[in-house]
Design a protein around this motif. Structure first.
Motif, PDB file in Angstrom:
ATOM      1  N   LEU A  40      49.448 -34.379  84.372  1.00  0.00           N
ATOM      2  CA  LEU A  40      49.987 -33.106  84.848  1.00  0.00           C
ATOM      3  C   LEU A  40      51.477 -33.303  85.125  1.00  0.00           C
ATOM      4  O   LEU A  40      51.877 -33.520  86.272  1.00  0.00           O
ATOM      5  CB  LEU A  40      49.278 -32.681  86.138  1.00  0.00           C
ATOM      6  N   THR A  64      53.187 -31.169  87.958  1.00  0.00           N
ATOM      7  CA  THR A  64      52.722 -31.567  89.287  1.00  0.00           C
ATOM      8  C   THR A  64      53.297 -32.928  89.668  1.00  0.00           C
ATOM      9  O   THR A  64      53.709 -33.143  90.802  1.00  0.00           O
ATOM     10  CB  THR A  64      51.177 -31.590  89.309  1.00  0.00           C
ATOM     11  N   LYS A  87      43.595 -36.774  82.832  1.00  0.00           N
ATOM     12  CA  LYS A  87      44.558 -35.759  82.391  1.00  0.00           C
ATOM     13  C   LYS A  87      45.933 -36.134  82.940  1.00  0.00           C
ATOM     14  O   LYS A  87      46.028 -36.771  83.999  1.00  0.00           O
ATOM     15  CB  LYS A  87      44.187 -34.383  82.961  1.00  0.00           C
ATOM     16  N   SER A 126      43.375 -26.252  86.055  1.00  0.00           N
ATOM     17  CA  SER A 126      42.670 -27.034  85.034  1.00  0.00           C
ATOM     18  C   SER A 126      41.902 -28.202  85.663  1.00  0.00           C
ATOM     19  O   SER A 126      40.820 -28.533  85.212  1.00  0.00           O
ATOM     20  CB  SER A 126      43.640 -27.540  83.966  1.00  0.00           C
ATOM     21  N   ALA A 135      43.240 -35.398  88.637  1.00  0.00           N
ATOM     22  CA  ALA A 135      43.676 -35.475  87.240  1.00  0.00           C
ATOM     23  C   ALA A 135      43.455 -36.878  86.692  1.00  0.00           C
ATOM     24  O   ALA A 135      43.015 -37.057  85.548  1.00  0.00           O
ATOM     25  CB  ALA A 135      45.153 -35.088  87.135  1.00  0.00           C
ATOM     26  N   GLU A 192      48.276 -26.199  85.451  1.00  0.00           N
ATOM     27  CA  GLU A 192      47.835 -27.586  85.665  1.00  0.00           C
ATOM     28  C   GLU A 192      46.809 -27.672  86.792  1.00  0.00           C
ATOM     29  O   GLU A 192      45.801 -28.364  86.673  1.00  0.00           O
ATOM     30  CB  GLU A 192      49.039 -28.470  86.010  1.00  0.00           C
TER      31      GLU A 192
END
Lengths: 308, 308
Positions: B281, B284, B279, B224, B274, B221
């Protein structure tokens, strides 16, 4: 009618106590010969608040050769022990009525293999603590809910089980076993792993908003794969956290005592459903892997049933 | 040339010790008057293995009216304290060179607001423990890596900082500040929250495969959203866990000592990236919410800088 109980952990002993209380003959099947010898010789002690009672009981070690005599059998081993004792159940299933009271839903595939017998499913909301091989303490009051697994089960059998109901040990009949088990599974999938990871009491999950947030995420994932009506179910989980605020969950106790937990039967089962449905449940995966990690840290293998 | 150090925590004191060691005049700015008084009166003690050294030092409480005299300033407060002391930095920024050594990357937007000054970024791989207001112990050896944040920074300034390098306190110059901070952020985002949640030492993350699995998911994660080249970076994290196997991470120490952690600067920063990138995660988010929950449980508010 006599009742055999397979598994002499805290819940097995609790059932034994309340059945003996109303005069039912009970045979208790244990994992070790030592525990059976102790129970036969000294009987067992049942504590309930400040009350202490002494009961005599017939106990025997469960082996592959065990022949069960009673028409009713309560199966109170943990779900991960079920596979081991299944051969004995299969051998003894003819014409008997079994009450399975495991957590989770992972035992359902096993039950489908049993034929020529009646099956009733139960969930136990009591708290009980095994103080030694022949002493149990009733630490939290709830209900035993039961529901027939077979359609067209003999009404008389359910009536007998309901006759065990007592003031501090009420037994409640439910129509829909799937809903009953699924609701319990949701409760277990939320409260158990979170309390065990953070080593917190049940009440902390609702007192601390950050923990509640994690619990809510697990809830969303869990109901999505169980496909259950969820009106009121979240409130039910919250109310259980509140009612048992000062209790430690069974999974936290298992982790503290370095015992194997029921994570496979609970979160593991939910993940297996998710896999079938091609869903990913990251929060459930996170808590599942966490509990597995904590089990590895504890790494004390549980004793298997000796002679099976 | 003298050096001012803002923040007299363990890392601030460690820098002070190694700068004094090579005869640089140091002014240490503290949060409380008490600590400044103690340092001025008694000097400070530097422990390093079995060695113990005593240094004199000039200390003062940092206030809104503070006027910094030295051309070099090391900013060694924690990232969440930076906002508070930013007005003093702004007031004093003209023609100065600042070395920021915060964890995470959340401080970058602050730095863009500073003008007419030079900025160097650093990461600190040392372990240090503040034993009291005027005593620090150098518990783990690593490097200080530095990289210019401004293009076209005066070479002479970097040379001065590199001149602080010593055998047990090496300073290494890096070209790419983003890569330097991002790599450190990955390490922090993996090791810190996991060790704090399970209260385990760094080495357990690689000894127990289930923990390694969780760490790997966090890794995927994190890289990314940071969009960094990850060849070798996973191995780097694993090797840090191995090298510091018996150490407790700073976040675990913060949780144990009921202090505020750096979770906002670390996982919080990754989650903010993110969000920008649309996104999610989940791993996280899980560790971020967990650490927040543990902070709430500890719920001891940290003292702010007194007069700011």
């Amino acid at each position: 009618m006599g009742v055999s109980i397979l598994g002499a952990g805290s819940i097995g002993l609790l059932f034994a106590a309340y059945l003996r209380e109303i005069g039912i003959k009970v045979t208790l099947y244990t994992r070790t010969t030592q525990q059976a010898d102790l129970l036969n010789k000294d009987g067992f002690i049942f504590r309930n608040g400040e009350k202490k009672k002494h009961f005599s009981i017939c106990a025997a070690q469960l082996t592959l050769n065990t022949e069960i005599n009673d028409p009713f059998v309560i199966v109170s081993v943990k779900q991960h022990q079920l596979k081991e004792i299944m051969p004995v159940i299969k051998k003894n299933c003819h014409n008997r009525c079994f009450l399975f009271i495991q957590n989770g839903m992972g035992h359902l595939p096993f039950l489908e293999k049993l034929t020529h017998c009646s099956i009733v499913l139960g969930i136990v909301e009591h708290g009980a603590m095994k103080l030694s091989g022949n002493e149990v303490n009733h630490t939290g009051y709830g209900k035993v809910k039961i529901a027939p697994f077979d359609e067209g089960i003999d009404e008389e059998k359910l009536v007998f089980i309901e006759s065990w109901s007592q003031h501090q040990f009420p037994i409640e009949f439910q129509q829909d076993w799937y809903k009953m088990l699924a609701n319990k599974l949701v409760v277990n999938a939320l409260i158990n792993p979170l309390t065990a990871i953070y080593r917190i009491k049940n009440g902390t999950l609702v007192k601390n908003g950050c923990f509640t947030k994690l619990m809510r995420q697990l809830y969303e994932e869990t109901v999505s794969v169980l496909m259950i009506q969820n009106e009121g179910l979240w409130d039910h989980v919250v109310s259980i956290c509140e009612k048992t605020a000062k209790n430690e969950s069974s999974m936290l106790c298992d982790i503290k005592l370095k015992r194997r937990t029921e994570i496979d039967a609970i979160s593991g089962y939910i993940l297996s459903l998710a896999k079938e449905q091609k869903k990913t449940l990251p929060y459930t995966e996170f808590v599942f892997t966490s509990i597995k990690a904590l089990e590895v840290e504890n790494s004390e293998a549980e004793q298997p049933y000796e002679k099976l």
